[in-house]
Write an enzyme that holds these catalytic residues in place. Structure first.
Site, mmCIF file in Angstrom:
data_model
loop_
_atom_site.group_PDB
_atom_site.id
_atom_site.type_symbol
_atom_site.label_atom_id
_atom_site.label_comp_id
_atom_site.label_asym_id
_atom_site.label_seq_id
_atom_site.Cartn_x
_atom_site.Cartn_y
_atom_site.Cartn_z
ATOM 1 N N ASN A 153 0.808 -1.235 0.000
ATOM 2 C CA ASN A 153 0.000 0.000 0.000
ATOM 3 C C ASN A 153 0.833 1.273 0.000
ATOM 4 O O ASN A 153 0.350 2.331 -0.349
ATOM 5 C CB ASN A 153 -0.958 0.000 1.195
ATOM 6 C CG ASN A 153 -0.256 -0.271 2.498
ATOM 7 O OD1 ASN A 153 0.368 -1.317 2.662
ATOM 8 N ND2 ASN A 153 -0.336 0.662 3.417
ATOM 9 N N GLN A 181 -5.328 -3.887 -1.702
ATOM 10 C CA GLN A 181 -5.013 -2.839 -2.684
ATOM 11 C C GLN A 181 -5.207 -3.304 -4.129
ATOM 12 O O GLN A 181 -5.046 -2.505 -5.060
ATOM 13 C CB GLN A 181 -3.574 -2.333 -2.496
ATOM 14 C CG GLN A 181 -3.341 -1.545 -1.221
ATOM 15 C CD GLN A 181 -4.010 -0.166 -1.215
ATOM 16 O OE1 GLN A 181 -4.398 0.370 -2.249
ATOM 17 N NE2 GLN A 181 -4.172 0.404 -0.025
ATOM 18 N N HIS A 203 -13.743 0.101 0.528
ATOM 19 C CA HIS A 203 -13.474 1.536 0.397
ATOM 20 C C HIS A 203 -12.217 1.842 -0.404
ATOM 21 O O HIS A 203 -11.911 3.000 -0.664
ATOM 22 C CB HIS A 203 -13.446 2.218 1.781
ATOM 23 C CG HIS A 203 -12.258 1.928 2.640
ATOM 24 N ND1 HIS A 203 -11.230 2.822 2.776
ATOM 25 C CD2 HIS A 203 -11.945 0.866 3.425
ATOM 26 C CE1 HIS A 203 -10.329 2.315 3.631
ATOM 27 N NE2 HIS A 203 -10.751 1.130 4.030
ATOM 28 N N THR A 239 -24.788 -9.116 13.217
ATOM 29 C CA THR A 239 -25.768 -8.795 12.171
ATOM 30 C C THR A 239 -25.066 -8.231 10.947
ATOM 31 O O THR A 239 -24.201 -7.358 11.056
ATOM 32 C CB THR A 239 -26.797 -7.777 12.713
ATOM 33 O OG1 THR A 239 -27.446 -8.377 13.835
ATOM 34 C CG2 THR A 239 -27.830 -7.404 11.662
ATOM 35 N N CYS A 327 6.027 13.224 5.607
ATOM 36 C CA CYS A 327 7.314 13.835 5.302
ATOM 37 C C CYS A 327 7.670 14.803 6.413
ATOM 38 O O CYS A 327 7.906 15.980 6.182
ATOM 39 C CB CYS A 327 7.207 14.540 3.963
ATOM 40 S SG CYS A 327 8.763 14.803 3.175
HETATM 41 N N1 PLP Z 1 -4.336 -4.000 4.062
HETATM 42 C C1 PLP Z 1 -3.888 -3.056 3.227
HETATM 43 C C2 PLP Z 1 -2.847 -3.407 2.224
HETATM 44 C C3 PLP Z 1 -4.394 -1.755 3.284
HETATM 45 O O1 PLP Z 1 -3.937 -0.827 2.453
HETATM 46 C C4 PLP Z 1 -5.384 -1.463 4.245
HETATM 47 C C5 PLP Z 1 -5.918 -0.088 4.385
HETATM 48 O O2 PLP Z 1 -5.175 0.876 4.428
HETATM 49 C C6 PLP Z 1 -5.820 -2.483 5.088
HETATM 50 C C7 PLP Z 1 -5.279 -3.729 4.979
HETATM 51 C C8 PLP Z 1 -6.883 -2.234 6.123
HETATM 52 O O3 PLP Z 1 -8.145 -2.192 5.512
HETATM 53 P P1 PLP Z 1 -9.394 -1.505 6.259
HETATM 54 O O4 PLP Z 1 -9.144 -0.046 6.233
HETATM 55 O O5 PLP Z 1 -10.573 -1.910 5.423
HETATM 56 O O6 PLP Z 1 -9.446 -2.071 7.619
#
Ligand code: PLP
Length: 373
Positions: A153, A181, A203, A239, A327
């Site tokens: 990520n 990702q 999301h 739920t 940064c």
């Molecule tokens: N794994 C990776 C590679 C992510 O980029 C993220 C979110 O930043 C997550 C897990 C966590 O996902 P969530 O925000 O749906 O808990």
């Protein structure tokens, strides 16, 4: 100019069509899917139709899709349930996993006596597959689970999951991947990836927050880690988030339907941004080209006083970017950048989506040029 949002690896804007599909399940169709009356049956229908859609899009059986609250929960469920129910004693992973994996693995090491082996990384942070092979061979007698994220990520580096899956098959290891990702960004075929567990989160592909899924291969024998009602076949009590589940499936359907067009557009933006950075001699971190997620660019800026305020100044100028790795000194810096032996404090991640434009990238380039000229 309105704000320029370049933090799409953190989260994306929900697509209006996704929201529209979800709305009835937050207003008139509010039944609990476990109820047997008509309201409940309509909610159940929405959940199961969504599950079927997701399974079709990822090429697995609907009974193998378990809805959760997001990527973090899916990773926790996969790892913790594997230790509890499959008797895993050794986990092989990398130091650049998302904290949802890394901290879970560390917790299993500290509290459950699990041995953790980290696979070596190459200078561009890609996985050293030879080392992975050696590790798995040395652990051949143990009950091992491999968990490596499909795309990093922060850097965008992609892992060849098929190759990892083949190694896991050869050495009889379990295989989980954090594909948060990449689901919705690539046409993933679960059968080809040879994973037994795979995490996703809506999301990250223009769906709602708070809804994710874990693919669990049928017959694996995982029970859940949350006790309560027997929802999701007892694997994930609680739920169901009906509107979220509808949003997940709609967002995935839309993302995959328009994938090629969006990918071409975002790749163009990424290449333009890399050109800007290269012309200013600002190094880009991680793997390049097809070995990197097309939505992410991570750059190391000159480690001086200008860098300390760059992220904030970009924000003031209307541009949202991120460091996992801000940064600026004062936060812990990026564990990912640190793992590849670079200073964890002077890098910024720009991550793009289908909503970004060439003009926005030009504006970012102009600002960076002014800053470092
Ligand atoms: N794994 C990776 C590679 C992510 O980029 C993220 C979110 O930043 C997550 C897990 C966590 O996902 P969530 O925000 O749906 O808990």
């Amino acid at each position: 100019m309105s704000r320029i949002y370049l933090d799409n690896a953190a989260t994306t804007a929900i697509d209006p069509e996704v929201l529209e599909a979800m709305m009835p399940y937050m207003t008139s169709l509010y039944g609990n899917p476990s109820s047997t009356h008509e309201e409940g049956r309509l909610a159940r229908l929405a959940v199961e139709t969504s599950r079927q859609k997701v399974a079709r899009l990822l090429n697995c059986h609907p009974s193998e899709i378990y809805f959760t609250s997001g990527g973090t929960e899916s990773n926790n469920l996969a790892l913790r349930a594997a230790v509890k129910d499959l008797g895993i004693t050794h986990i092989v992973t990398s130091k650049i996993e998302h904290h949802a994996v890394l901290k879970t693995v560390q917790s299993l090491q500290a509290n459950n006596g699990i041995t953790v082996n980290y696979v070596n990384l190459k200078p561009d942070a890609s996985i050293d597959m030879k080392h992975l092979n050696q590790l798995l061979r040395s652990l051949a007698e143990k009950n091992v689970m491999v968990t490596l994220m499909h795309a990093n990520n922060e850097l965008g580096n992609l892992v060849d999951l098929e190759e990892v899956g083949e190694m896991c098959n050869a050495y009889g290891c379990y295989h989980h991947s954090d594909t948060v990702q990449t689901v919705g960004h690539y046409q993933l075929d679960i059968q080809r990836l040879k994973v037994q567990m795979m995490s996703a989160s809506a999301h990250k592909f223009h769906g709602p927050k708070g809804i994710g899924m874990l693919y669990i291969k049928s017959g694996l024998g995982l029970n859940g880690i949350i006790t309560g009602g027997g929802q999701e076949k007892g694997v994930r009590a609680g739920t169901e988030n009906v509107a979220g589940i509808v949003g997940f499936s709609k967002a995935l359907e839309m993302a995959l339907f328009r994938l090629e067009t969006d990918r071409a557009h975002i790749t163009k933006l990424k290449n333009r941004l890399i050109d800007f950075l290269t012309s200013l001699k600002i190094p880009v971190n991680g793997a390049l080209g097809d070995k990197s997620l097309y939505t992410v660019v991570n750059a190391s800026f000159p480690n001086d006083s200008r860098c300390e305020t760059l992220l904030m100044d970009l924000d003031i100028a209307g541009i949202a970017a991120s460091g996992g790795s801000a940064c600026s000194a004062g936060n812990g810096g990026s564990h990912v950048i640190e793992a590849i032996g670079k200073s964890p404090f002077n890098n910024i991640r720009f991550s793009m989506s289908r909503n970004n434009t060439v003009d926005e990238i030009n504006e970012l380039g102009r600002l960076i040029r002014t800053y470092f000229a």
